[in-house]
Write an enzyme that holds these catalytic residues in place. Structure first.
Site, short mmCIF file in Angstrom:
data_model
loop_
_atom_site.label_atom_id
_atom_site.label_comp_id
_atom_site.label_asym_id
_atom_site.label_seq_id
_atom_site.Cartn_x
_atom_site.Cartn_y
_atom_site.Cartn_z
N LYS A 42 -23.70 -53.68 31.40
CA LYS A 42 -23.26 -54.87 30.90
C LYS A 42 -23.52 -55.96 31.81
CE LYS A 42 -19.57 -52.47 28.69
NZ LYS A 42 -18.03 -52.40 28.61
N GLY A 43 -23.72 -55.87 33.02
CA GLY A 43 -23.49 -56.80 33.86
C GLY A 43 -24.63 -58.04 33.86
N GLU A 98 -31.44 -57.78 36.26
CA GLU A 98 -30.18 -57.23 36.70
C GLU A 98 -29.41 -58.40 37.32
OE1 GLU A 98 -28.14 -54.91 36.66
OE2 GLU A 98 -28.88 -53.13 37.23
N ASP A 99 -27.92 -58.26 37.23
CA ASP A 99 -26.96 -58.81 38.03
C ASP A 99 -27.08 -58.81 39.56
OD1 ASP A 99 -25.85 -56.56 37.43
OD2 ASP A 99 -23.87 -57.32 37.30
N ASP A 102 -27.62 -53.29 44.54
CA ASP A 102 -26.71 -52.76 45.53
C ASP A 102 -27.37 -51.52 46.47
OD1 ASP A 102 -24.12 -52.23 46.88
OD2 ASP A 102 -23.42 -51.74 45.25
N LYS A 130 -27.70 -57.33 47.61
CA LYS A 130 -26.89 -56.91 48.71
C LYS A 130 -27.67 -55.98 49.42
CE LYS A 130 -22.17 -56.55 47.60
NZ LYS A 130 -20.70 -55.73 47.20
N PHE A 151 -16.88 -57.64 47.80
CA PHE A 151 -16.84 -57.37 46.34
C PHE A 151 -16.70 -58.45 45.75
CE2 PHE A 151 -14.89 -53.54 43.91
CZ PHE A 151 -15.21 -54.10 42.59
N ARG A 164 -15.53 -60.63 34.23
CA ARG A 164 -17.17 -60.96 33.76
C ARG A 164 -17.20 -62.40 33.37
NH1 ARG A 164 -20.18 -55.75 33.85
NH2 ARG A 164 -18.75 -53.95 32.90
C1 PRP Z 1 -24.09 -52.44 38.54
C2 PRP Z 1 -25.37 -53.46 38.35
C3 PRP Z 1 -26.49 -52.66 38.48
C4 PRP Z 1 -25.96 -51.55 39.45
C5 PRP Z 1 -26.48 -51.78 40.83
O1 PRP Z 1 -23.82 -51.93 37.16
O2 PRP Z 1 -25.29 -54.30 37.06
O3 PRP Z 1 -26.60 -52.25 37.19
O4 PRP Z 1 -24.46 -51.74 39.34
O5 PRP Z 1 -26.05 -50.98 41.80
P1 PRP Z 1 -26.89 -49.97 42.68
O6 PRP Z 1 -27.94 -50.98 43.16
O7 PRP Z 1 -26.15 -49.42 43.59
O8 PRP Z 1 -27.62 -49.01 41.85
P2 PRP Z 1 -22.59 -51.09 36.90
O9 PRP Z 1 -22.89 -49.75 37.06
O10 PRP Z 1 -21.36 -51.88 37.72
O11 PRP Z 1 -22.28 -51.51 35.49
P3 PRP Z 1 -22.10 -52.88 34.51
O12 PRP Z 1 -23.35 -53.75 34.73
O13 PRP Z 1 -21.81 -52.24 33.14
O14 PRP Z 1 -20.82 -53.46 35.32
#
Ligand code: PRP
Length: 182
Positions: A42-43, A98-99, A102, A130, A151, A164
């Site tokens: 959802k991010g 993407e938001d 990571d 990141k 965080f 959010r």
């Molecule tokens: C977050 C973000 C990416 C993913 C990145 O989503 O939106 O999709 O993590 O992390 P990575 O590079 O370690 O794979 P999350 O799983 O928190 O779900 P959300 O978007 O619904 O908050």
């Protein structure tokens, strides 16, 4: 500032300027083409909503949702599609939005998955990067901000589905997530 937050990392005005800049770059790069922007739920929803309004080439958008994994299971690298696209991508110019990138596990998987569906091209656009946490390589074409390993919440990013809707990116106070077993 929200009481659960330690400090503002990226103020609203800076996000706004970056979204405009990215929109201009994308519009220039895709001049004469049609775009399909794919937001990862959802991010990325808020970033995508702002970004598409800064793009001047014909643009459609769709969403995918993938399984989110807790920190402990991240190293397994398993990503599962929970919601797939409603439209086909064959022959289309795709930008995955993407938001945050990571570990890179999500984007590494999605880029490969979408590339296997015969699109004209696949690029990645993320608001936040990141790099210190990267496990899998991800080629980011459009990047908003490189951030330290803290965080962060707000502008789509959550902790336990909260924060959010904050308009800027903030560093969450560790007291909020300490001893919560995540
Ligand atoms: C977050 C973000 C990416 C993913 C990145 O989503 O939106 O999709 O993590 O992390 P990575 O590079 O370690 O794979 P999350 O799983 O928190 O779900 P959300 O978007 O619904 O908050």
């Amino acid at each position: 500032m929200h009481p659960d937050c330690e400090r503002i990392l990226i103020p609203e005005v800076e996000i706004r300027a970056k979204v405009v800049e990215l929109g201009r770059r994308i519009s220039k790069d895709y001049a004469g083409k049609e775009l399909l922007m794919i937001g990862i739920l959802k991010g990325a929803m808020i970033f995508l909503a702002d970004l598409v309004r800064e793009i001047s080439v014909p643009t459609r958008y769709d969403f995918m949702a993938v399984s989110s994994y807790g920190a402990s299971s991240k190293s397994s690298g398993k990503v599962r599609i929970l919601k797939d696209l409603a439209c086909g991508v064959e022959g289309r110019h795709i930008i995955i939005v993407e938001d945050i990138v990571d570990t890179g596990l999500t984007l590494n998987y999605l880029a490969e998955n979408l590339n296997s569906r015969d699109p004209a091209s696949v690029k990645i656009c993320t608001l936040l990067d990141k790099p210190s946490r990267r496990i899998k390589p991800v080629e980011i074409c459009y990047k908003g901000f490189v951030i330290p390993d803290e965080f962060v919440v707000g502008y789509g990013l959550d902790y336990s589905e909260r924060y959010r809707n904050l308009p800027c990116i903030m560093v969450l106070n560790p007291k909020v997530y300490m001893n919560k077993g995540e």
